[in-house]
Design a protein around this motif. Sequence first.
Motif, PDB file in Angstrom:
ATOM      1  N   ILE A  30       0.817  -1.221   0.000  1.00  0.00           N
ATOM      2  CA  ILE A  30       0.000   0.000   0.000  1.00  0.00           C
ATOM      3  C   ILE A  30       0.847   1.265   0.000  1.00  0.00           C
ATOM      4  N   SER A  31       2.134   1.131   0.372  1.00  0.00           N
ATOM      5  CA  SER A  31       3.043   2.284   0.271  1.00  0.00           C
ATOM      6  C   SER A  31       3.687   2.351  -1.101  1.00  0.00           C
ATOM      7  N   LEU A  32       3.214   1.497  -2.007  1.00  0.00           N
ATOM      8  CA  LEU A  32       3.736   1.409  -3.370  1.00  0.00           C
ATOM      9  C   LEU A  32       5.233   1.109  -3.355  1.00  0.00           C
ATOM     10  N   GLY A  33       5.645   0.305  -2.376  1.00  0.00           N
ATOM     11  CA  GLY A  33       7.026  -0.128  -2.279  1.00  0.00           C
ATOM     12  C   GLY A  33       7.992   0.901  -1.736  1.00  0.00           C
ATOM     13  N   LYS A  34       7.475   2.013  -1.209  1.00  0.00           N
ATOM     14  CA  LYS A  34       8.324   3.117  -0.782  1.00  0.00           C
ATOM     15  C   LYS A  34       8.636   3.109   0.712  1.00  0.00           C
ATOM     16  N   ASP A  35       8.002   2.240   1.502  1.00  0.00           N
ATOM     17  CA  ASP A  35       8.138   2.330   2.953  1.00  0.00           C
ATOM     18  C   ASP A  35       9.583   2.217   3.421  1.00  0.00           C
ATOM     19  N   GLU A  36      10.335   1.277   2.865  1.00  0.00           N
ATOM     20  CA  GLU A  36      11.726   1.089   3.286  1.00  0.00           C
ATOM     21  C   GLU A  36      12.590   2.277   2.872  1.00  0.00           C
ATOM     22  N   GLU A  37      12.369   2.779   1.669  1.00  0.00           N
ATOM     23  CA  GLU A  37      13.109   3.955   1.192  1.00  0.00           C
ATOM     24  C   GLU A  37      12.888   5.147   2.130  1.00  0.00           C
ATOM     25  N   TYR A  38      11.648   5.356   2.564  1.00  0.00           N
ATOM     26  CA  TYR A  38      11.350   6.489   3.427  1.00  0.00           C
ATOM     27  C   TYR A  38      11.974   6.321   4.811  1.00  0.00           C
ATOM     28  N   ARG A  39      12.008   5.092   5.324  1.00  0.00           N
ATOM     29  CA  ARG A  39      12.663   4.855   6.617  1.00  0.00           C
ATOM     30  C   ARG A  39      14.144   5.217   6.533  1.00  0.00           C
ATOM     31  N   HIS A  40      14.801   4.752   5.485  1.00  0.00           N
ATOM     32  CA  HIS A  40      16.227   5.047   5.326  1.00  0.00           C
ATOM     33  C   HIS A  40      16.468   6.551   5.181  1.00  0.00           C
ATOM     34  N   HIS A  41      15.618   7.225   4.396  1.00  0.00           N
ATOM     35  CA  HIS A  41      15.770   8.664   4.185  1.00  0.00           C
ATOM     36  C   HIS A  41      15.666   9.419   5.510  1.00  0.00           C
ATOM     37  N   ALA A  42      14.699   9.044   6.338  1.00  0.00           N
ATOM     38  CA  ALA A  42      14.474   9.769   7.589  1.00  0.00           C
ATOM     39  C   ALA A  42      15.577   9.519   8.611  1.00  0.00           C
ATOM     40  N   ILE A  43      16.100   8.294   8.653  1.00  0.00           N
ATOM     41  CA  ILE A  43      17.052   7.913   9.697  1.00  0.00           C
ATOM     42  C   ILE A  43      18.491   8.251   9.332  1.00  0.00           C
ATOM     43  N   LYS A  44      18.809   8.309   8.052  1.00  0.00           N
ATOM     44  CA  LYS A  44      20.194   8.492   7.611  1.00  0.00           C
ATOM     45  C   LYS A  44      20.831   9.729   8.254  1.00  0.00           C
ATOM     46  N   GLY A  45      21.963   9.522   8.917  1.00  0.00           N
ATOM     47  CA  GLY A  45      22.701  10.609   9.534  1.00  0.00           C
ATOM     48  C   GLY A  45      22.146  11.097  10.850  1.00  0.00           C
ATOM     49  N   ARG A  46      21.069  10.451  11.322  1.00  0.00           N
ATOM     50  CA  ARG A  46      20.415  10.925  12.545  1.00  0.00           C
ATOM     51  C   ARG A  46      20.469   9.921  13.689  1.00  0.00           C
ATOM     52  N   VAL A  47      20.968   8.731  13.415  1.00  0.00           N
ATOM     53  CA  VAL A  47      21.265   7.748  14.465  1.00  0.00           C
ATOM     54  C   VAL A  47      22.744   7.410  14.343  1.00  0.00           C
ATOM     55  N   MET A  48      23.464   7.547  15.454  1.00  0.00           N
ATOM     56  CA  MET A  48      24.907   7.357  15.453  1.00  0.00           C
ATOM     57  C   MET A  48      25.308   6.170  16.336  1.00  0.00           C
ATOM     58  N   PRO A  49      26.531   5.650  16.126  1.00  0.00           N
ATOM     59  CA  PRO A  49      27.013   4.578  16.994  1.00  0.00           C
ATOM     60  C   PRO A  49      26.931   4.951  18.470  1.00  0.00           C
ATOM     61  N   GLU A  50      26.558   3.967  19.279  1.00  0.00           N
ATOM     62  CA  GLU A  50      26.426   4.077  20.728  1.00  0.00           C
ATOM     63  C   GLU A  50      25.191   4.872  21.171  1.00  0.00           C
ATOM     64  N   ASN A  51      24.342   5.270  20.240  1.00  0.00           N
ATOM     65  CA  ASN A  51      23.094   5.949  20.613  1.00  0.00           C
ATOM     66  C   ASN A  51      22.168   4.995  21.354  1.00  0.00           C
ATOM     67  N   LEU A  52      21.393   5.569  22.269  1.00  0.00           N
ATOM     68  CA  LEU A  52      20.274   4.865  22.896  1.00  0.00           C
ATOM     69  C   LEU A  52      19.015   5.324  22.176  1.00  0.00           C
ATOM     70  N   VAL A  53      18.295   4.376  21.583  1.00  0.00           N
ATOM     71  CA  VAL A  53      17.198   4.689  20.669  1.00  0.00           C
ATOM     72  C   VAL A  53      15.896   4.077  21.178  1.00  0.00           C
ATOM     73  N   LEU A  54      14.836   4.878  21.153  1.00  0.00           N
ATOM     74  CA  LEU A  54      13.493   4.385  21.459  1.00  0.00           C
ATOM     75  C   LEU A  54      12.701   4.296  20.166  1.00  0.00           C
ATOM     76  N   ASP A  55      12.225   3.106  19.840  1.00  0.00           N
ATOM     77  CA  ASP A  55      11.357   2.899  18.679  1.00  0.00           C
ATOM     78  C   ASP A  55       9.929   2.890  19.200  1.00  0.00           C
ATOM     79  N   ALA A  56       9.243   4.022  19.059  1.00  0.00           N
ATOM     80  CA  ALA A  56       7.916   4.224  19.649  1.00  0.00           C
ATOM     81  C   ALA A  56       6.836   3.803  18.654  1.00  0.00           C
ATOM     82  N   GLY A  57       6.013   2.838  19.062  1.00  0.00           N
ATOM     83  CA  GLY A  57       5.076   2.236  18.118  1.00  0.00           C
ATOM     84  C   GLY A  57       5.860   1.359  17.160  1.00  0.00           C
ATOM     85  N   SER A  58       6.726   0.534  17.735  1.00  0.00           N
ATOM     86  CA  SER A  58       7.750  -0.170  16.959  1.00  0.00           C
ATOM     87  C   SER A  58       7.212  -1.237  16.030  1.00  0.00           C
TER      88      SER A  58
END
Length: 233
Positions: A30-58
């Motif tokens: 239903i995302s026309l195959g774009k869901d993974e692309e959008y996840r990568h676009h949003a996260i790229k450069g914004r999560v770094m090694p050793e970060n503590l991350v909360l996946d809300a509504g995971s």
Amino acid sequence: MSGLGSQYWPEVIEVLRSIVPVYNKVNRVISLGKDEEYRHHAIKGRVMPENLVLDAGSGFGNMSRVALAEAGGNARIVMYDPLPEMLANTRTFFAGAYRPSLSSGIFEHMPFQDDTFDAVLCGYSLRDAIDLRKAIAEMHRVLVPGGRLIIVDLGKPDGAFKRWMVATYLKHFLGIFAYMAAGKPGLKFTTLYGTFLRWPKNSELEAMLAEKFSKVVFDKGMLDGAIMVAAYK
């Protein structure tokens, strides 16, 4: 109040519970195959090694998996979802011995201390908040200074024509694609249209985030019917 409200939210949660077995398959279609692309676009450069991350509504951990890869496998992840049934499927999403921490609850009352996480992820989940402003405030609270709230979700275009186009797809065509992907259980995904109606327009969501966060980066795709957002505390 922005959000699903206490009356509609239980209905949406029951639908989500019923589609656990087909959730990923249908979401991709239903995302026309774009869901993974959008996840990568949003996260790229914004999560770094050793970060503590909360996946809300995971859910199963799609955002967590992308975040872990972005951090080179060196991040601590807490997966947080209102449905234990979703969390029960996480093991299939992580290779090797890596195991995220699991916690269940709602956005509006998070069992975490202030200034805890380097990043909070919301992948196709913030739209299902009971009270959107309260959910955003909680995510802001648990982020460290300089932390990032990263959102991937449906967008609600500001322009009337684009909004009509997105609404028409969700109301009349999404169900067809979902049925083709998963049969009768896929029809449950038509609930997305109801959440879209209760979702603020893109500019309204951006303004809402700006009330709490010092900087908001708002990217769009698919006729503004998809959003990738980073809000910095």
